[in-house]
Design an enzyme around this catalytic site. Sequence first.
Site, PDB file in Angstrom:
ATOM      1  N   GLU A  52       0.913  -1.311  -0.072  1.00  0.00           N
ATOM      2  CA  GLU A  52       0.137  -0.191   0.055  1.00  0.00           C
ATOM      3  C   GLU A  52       0.615   1.312   0.215  1.00  0.00           C
ATOM      4  OE1 GLU A  52      -1.753   0.826   4.043  1.00  0.00           O
ATOM      5  OE2 GLU A  52      -3.414   1.109   2.887  1.00  0.00           O
ATOM      6  N   HIS A 111       2.482   4.667   0.987  1.00  0.00           N
ATOM      7  CA  HIS A 111       2.932   5.336   2.310  1.00  0.00           C
ATOM      8  C   HIS A 111       3.574   6.408   2.053  1.00  0.00           C
ATOM      9  CE1 HIS A 111       1.441   1.534   4.331  1.00  0.00           C
ATOM     10  NE2 HIS A 111       1.545   2.138   5.498  1.00  0.00           N
ATOM     11  N   ASP A 136       3.673  -1.497   5.887  1.00  0.00           N
ATOM     12  CA  ASP A 136       2.635  -2.455   6.737  1.00  0.00           C
ATOM     13  C   ASP A 136       3.377  -3.795   6.998  1.00  0.00           C
ATOM     14  OD1 ASP A 136       1.334  -0.290   7.166  1.00  0.00           O
ATOM     15  OD2 ASP A 136      -0.476  -0.950   5.903  1.00  0.00           O
ATOM     16  N   HIS A 164      -1.779  -3.479   9.465  1.00  0.00           N
ATOM     17  CA  HIS A 164      -2.576  -2.676   8.369  1.00  0.00           C
ATOM     18  C   HIS A 164      -4.057  -2.519   9.063  1.00  0.00           C
ATOM     19  CE1 HIS A 164      -4.210  -1.426   4.817  1.00  0.00           C
ATOM     20  NE2 HIS A 164      -5.008  -2.685   4.487  1.00  0.00           N
ATOM     21  N   GLU A 186      -6.832  -1.722   8.165  1.00  0.00           N
ATOM     22  CA  GLU A 186      -8.222  -2.230   7.398  1.00  0.00           C
ATOM     23  C   GLU A 186      -8.354  -3.718   7.559  1.00  0.00           C
ATOM     24  OE1 GLU A 186      -5.963   0.174   6.467  1.00  0.00           O
ATOM     25  OE2 GLU A 186      -6.837   1.419   5.034  1.00  0.00           O
ATOM     26  N   HIS A 225      -1.221   7.320   9.200  1.00  0.00           N
ATOM     27  CA  HIS A 225      -0.690   6.543   8.179  1.00  0.00           C
ATOM     28  C   HIS A 225       0.627   7.270   7.508  1.00  0.00           C
ATOM     29  CE1 HIS A 225      -1.064   4.040   4.500  1.00  0.00           C
ATOM     30  NE2 HIS A 225      -1.023   5.120   3.707  1.00  0.00           N
ATOM     31  N   GLU A 263       4.762   5.221  11.879  1.00  0.00           N
ATOM     32  CA  GLU A 263       5.425   4.390  10.853  1.00  0.00           C
ATOM     33  C   GLU A 263       6.688   4.926  10.391  1.00  0.00           C
ATOM     34  OE1 GLU A 263       1.839   1.843   8.809  1.00  0.00           O
ATOM     35  OE2 GLU A 263       2.073   4.121   8.180  1.00  0.00           O
TER      36      GLU A 263
HETATM   37 ZN    ZN Z   1       0.929   1.714   7.249  1.00  0.00          ZN
HETATM   38 MN    MN Z   2      -2.087   0.289   5.914  1.00  0.00          MN
END
Ligand code: ZN
Ligand code: MN
Length: 254
Positions: free
Chosen positions: A33, A35, A44, A119, A121, A174, A179
């Site tokens: 995904e 970032h 992630d 992650h 979701e 995010h 992160e």
């Molecule tokens: Zn992430």
């Molecule tokens: Mn994520």
Amino acid sequence: MKPIHMNRLSWPDYRDRVQKEGATVFLPCGATEQHGPHLPLGTDHLLSAAVAESVAARIDGIVAPPLAYGYKSQPKCGGGQHFCGTTSLDAATLIGQVRDTVREFARHGVKNLVLCNGHYENQWFLTEGIDLAIRELGANPPIKVMRMEYWDFFTTPTLDRIFPEGFPGYALEHAAVLETSMMLHYHPDLVRLDLIPDDGPADFPPYDLYPPNTEWVPPSGVLSSAKAATKEKGGWMVEELTDRIAATLRKEFG
Ligand code: ZN
Ligand code: MN
């Protein structure tokens, strides 16, 4: 220190670790995904695997190959599906992967399995996959499964120290300070500090639209600023996660 990566063990060595020594197995779950421009697409799953490795090293655990694709990126916590590179699964596919791997680990004789999720979701689909596997395994399943989002192990004093101006919440974090700092600790060669954008925090309305309104999402894909990220903060976070997750596993799994 014993080797921790399942994919580097032979099957008899793995069998002995699991069946004779009762090693806890970690299944890192993540995503592929966007970032932002400063972090890699694998953030992630790289972070969930790295956290699992830190804890496994502490307790002689084994880390299985991560589930590197996750449930569809949502605008309010991952930027959404419109970014090139974001590569996601339908819920049924993810649920099936989790159900099948949990059932396989049970067949191997794994007594204690930890799904370490990185992650946002993924959460309910991991839960569903575990639940279906446990149901299939019958009334007295031979395996105990823990599901965790690693960020839930941060304490308020640590969050206060990392966010002196206030914590924006995990959804908006995010590609931001948490992160980025953890990537600076684990994978400094993959972070482009010079490319951190000045976006955010994103201001979302209290509903979702389908198809999504991509104008809600900063074009960089970053939902709140990562400018305050440092390697030192990453070190504090990793230390706290490793200590607290290891202590939790000793308590729940013995
Ligand atoms: Zn992430
Ligand atoms: Mn994520």
